[in-house]
Scaffold this active site. Structure first.
Site, PDB file in Angstrom:
ATOM      1  N   ARG A 150       0.863  -1.173   0.000  1.00  0.00           N
ATOM      2  CA  ARG A 150       0.000   0.000   0.000  1.00  0.00           C
ATOM      3  C   ARG A 150       0.904   1.229   0.000  1.00  0.00           C
ATOM      4  O   ARG A 150       2.015   1.197   0.532  1.00  0.00           O
ATOM      5  CB  ARG A 150      -0.900   0.021   1.238  1.00  0.00           C
ATOM      6  CG  ARG A 150      -1.811  -1.198   1.383  1.00  0.00           C
ATOM      7  CD  ARG A 150      -2.580  -1.135   2.705  1.00  0.00           C
ATOM      8  NE  ARG A 150      -3.484  -2.271   2.863  1.00  0.00           N
ATOM      9  CZ  ARG A 150      -3.161  -3.412   3.465  1.00  0.00           C
ATOM     10  NH1 ARG A 150      -1.944  -3.562   3.978  1.00  0.00           N
ATOM     11  NH2 ARG A 150      -4.032  -4.398   3.572  1.00  0.00           N
ATOM     12  N   LYS A 175      -1.652  -2.054   7.563  1.00  0.00           N
ATOM     13  CA  LYS A 175      -3.070  -1.879   7.879  1.00  0.00           C
ATOM     14  C   LYS A 175      -3.490  -2.917   8.911  1.00  0.00           C
ATOM     15  O   LYS A 175      -3.163  -4.091   8.790  1.00  0.00           O
ATOM     16  CB  LYS A 175      -3.907  -2.027   6.606  1.00  0.00           C
ATOM     17  CG  LYS A 175      -5.364  -1.626   6.787  1.00  0.00           C
ATOM     18  CD  LYS A 175      -6.080  -1.644   5.459  1.00  0.00           C
ATOM     19  CE  LYS A 175      -7.534  -1.220   5.624  1.00  0.00           C
ATOM     20  NZ  LYS A 175      -8.260  -1.216   4.339  1.00  0.00           N
ATOM     21  N   HIS A 240      -2.092   2.433  -5.936  1.00  0.00           N
ATOM     22  CA  HIS A 240      -2.843   1.248  -5.511  1.00  0.00           C
ATOM     23  C   HIS A 240      -3.116   0.303  -6.678  1.00  0.00           C
ATOM     24  O   HIS A 240      -3.246  -0.908  -6.479  1.00  0.00           O
ATOM     25  CB  HIS A 240      -4.156   1.657  -4.848  1.00  0.00           C
ATOM     26  CG  HIS A 240      -4.679   0.619  -3.899  1.00  0.00           C
ATOM     27  ND1 HIS A 240      -4.052   0.322  -2.704  1.00  0.00           N
ATOM     28  CD2 HIS A 240      -5.754  -0.211  -3.968  1.00  0.00           C
ATOM     29  CE1 HIS A 240      -4.724  -0.638  -2.082  1.00  0.00           C
ATOM     30  NE2 HIS A 240      -5.751  -0.979  -2.824  1.00  0.00           N
ATOM     31  N   ARG A 243      -0.451  -2.171  -6.834  1.00  0.00           N
ATOM     32  CA  ARG A 243      -0.662  -3.253  -5.860  1.00  0.00           C
ATOM     33  C   ARG A 243      -1.662  -4.269  -6.409  1.00  0.00           C
ATOM     34  O   ARG A 243      -1.480  -5.485  -6.265  1.00  0.00           O
ATOM     35  CB  ARG A 243      -1.146  -2.651  -4.541  1.00  0.00           C
ATOM     36  CG  ARG A 243      -1.561  -3.653  -3.467  1.00  0.00           C
ATOM     37  CD  ARG A 243      -1.874  -2.876  -2.198  1.00  0.00           C
ATOM     38  NE  ARG A 243      -2.765  -3.590  -1.295  1.00  0.00           N
ATOM     39  CZ  ARG A 243      -2.359  -4.424  -0.343  1.00  0.00           C
ATOM     40  NH1 ARG A 243      -1.078  -4.679  -0.189  1.00  0.00           N
ATOM     41  NH2 ARG A 243      -3.233  -5.010   0.451  1.00  0.00           N
ATOM     42  N   HIS A 266      -3.893  -9.009   3.937  1.00  0.00           N
ATOM     43  CA  HIS A 266      -5.348  -9.008   4.093  1.00  0.00           C
ATOM     44  C   HIS A 266      -5.741  -9.790   5.340  1.00  0.00           C
ATOM     45  O   HIS A 266      -5.216 -10.878   5.583  1.00  0.00           O
ATOM     46  CB  HIS A 266      -6.023  -9.642   2.872  1.00  0.00           C
ATOM     47  CG  HIS A 266      -6.042  -8.754   1.671  1.00  0.00           C
ATOM     48  ND1 HIS A 266      -6.254  -9.220   0.400  1.00  0.00           N
ATOM     49  CD2 HIS A 266      -5.886  -7.405   1.549  1.00  0.00           C
ATOM     50  CE1 HIS A 266      -6.216  -8.211  -0.454  1.00  0.00           C
ATOM     51  NE2 HIS A 266      -5.998  -7.109   0.220  1.00  0.00           N
ATOM     52  N   TYR A 275      -9.679 -11.304  -6.242  1.00  0.00           N
ATOM     53  CA  TYR A 275      -8.778 -11.261  -7.396  1.00  0.00           C
ATOM     54  C   TYR A 275      -9.005 -12.436  -8.337  1.00  0.00           C
ATOM     55  O   TYR A 275      -8.586 -12.388  -9.496  1.00  0.00           O
ATOM     56  CB  TYR A 275      -7.323 -11.225  -6.928  1.00  0.00           C
ATOM     57  CG  TYR A 275      -6.937  -9.905  -6.313  1.00  0.00           C
ATOM     58  CD1 TYR A 275      -6.813  -8.762  -7.094  1.00  0.00           C
ATOM     59  CD2 TYR A 275      -6.714  -9.784  -4.945  1.00  0.00           C
ATOM     60  CE1 TYR A 275      -6.481  -7.541  -6.538  1.00  0.00           C
ATOM     61  CE2 TYR A 275      -6.372  -8.571  -4.376  1.00  0.00           C
ATOM     62  CZ  TYR A 275      -6.260  -7.454  -5.174  1.00  0.00           C
ATOM     63  OH  TYR A 275      -5.935  -6.244  -4.614  1.00  0.00           O
TER      64      TYR A 275
END
Length: 308
Positions: A150, A175, A240, A243, A266, A275
């Site tokens: 990120r 994150k 992004h 990414r 994640h 994805y």
């Protein structure tokens, strides 16, 4: 008080804050919210207060409803942006103000459309990165793609996070306040070494214009936009989207979803599984059932009529 609560958002932290703002900030700190989340939530409550010209603790349910309609119909914010505003107001009213009504009932979350991001091909990524002319900007944008970071994670990297012995990059406090390791591409290591030899940064791998501070996300975004204009690519490009390309290219190369989840950081496997809807090689490798139907026998041309 409302104006003061709103106006202090952009001021530096050493200045005096209102008691209400200080209390909300402390409520988030004791819950170990990331600094980015704290700043985002404070800004959203500040915007809410400015909209009505009152201190936010003087506003109630009907004001919240009016504000939601304003964000959706007048500001025309995307559902993701409205989600952030609602999450901040939910926290403020339920935790900081301890309101006896349930904020989740008063502040419903808008349904997010399931839009698929536009993915750059490997050739497009290479072409785009070749258009990033500044050495530092090229290094950080290449890192976003090569390590799947990120932008908020890339700008916070330190030279000590690059482990050339184990060939990994340490992502500190990503994150969700979770550290993780991602692969260090030999090509990326070479680019980072070429970049590092010039300024030899010590505190931050990508220092900003302000002494002692890392490069800002806005600065990287502007560099990305400049390179995109130069590249003349028809697809949009942001840090992004690099990414996103990292994840899809790994998936198309045969990496399993669980590995990609760990690399991306994640929390939920379901987030990474999105994805699968984007990886076109999976789609192209699957035959249409139309191919299984028998080919119809060719219809002979109509016979010419015999007149004699």
């Amino acid at each position: 008080m409302g104006r003061l609560f709103g106006s202090l958002f952009h001021q530096t932290e050493e200045l005096v804050m209102t008691p209400l703002r200080q209390r909300m900030s402390e409520d988030m700190q004791v819950r170990n919210f990331s600094l980015n989340t704290q700043l985002s939530y404070l800004r959203q409550v500040s915007l809410f207060a400015r909209h009505f010209g009152k201190a936010p603790d003087l506003l109630g349910r009907e004001d919240i409803r009016t504000y939601q309609v304003y964000l959706a119909n007048e500001k025309k914010l995307a559902p993701n942006s409205i989600h952030i505003a609602i999450a901040a107001l939910r926290f403020f009213f339920s935790v900081t103000l301890e309101r006896d009504w349930v904020p989740a009932e008063v502040l419903p979350l808008p349904k997010k459309p399931q839009k698929l991001p536009i993915i750059l091909s490997p050739d497009e990524v290479q072409h785009f990165l070749g258009c990033v002319l500044d050495l530092k900007h090229h290094a950080i944008l290449t890192t976003c793609y090569a390590a799947g970071l990120r932008i908020s994670e890339a700008v916070q990297l330190k030279p000590t996070d690059i482990d050339s012995q184990r060939m990994v990059v340490r992502v500190e406090q990503g994150k969700g306040q979770k550290d993780r390791y991602v692969m260090l591409s030999p090509k990326l290591l070479e680019i980072l070494r070429d970049y590092w030899r010039m300024p030899r940064p010590k505190e931050w791998l990508f220092p900003g214009d302000r002494a002692g501070h890392p490069i800002t996300r806005d600065a990287v975004g502007q560099a990305c936009a400049k390179a995109h204009d130069l590249s003349r690519l028809s697809k949009p490009v942001t840090p992004h989207s690099l990414r996103h390309a990292f994840a899809v290219h790994l998936l198309e190369a045969g990496a399993d979803v669980r590995t990609i989840q760990l690399l991306l950081g994640h929390r939920s496997l379901a987030t990474t599984a999105h994805y699968l809807r984007i990886a076109t090689n999976k789609v192209c490798a699957t035959s249409s059932p139309f191919e299984l139907l028998p080919r119809p026998a060719p219809t002979p041309p109509p016979a010419k009529p015999e007149y004699f």
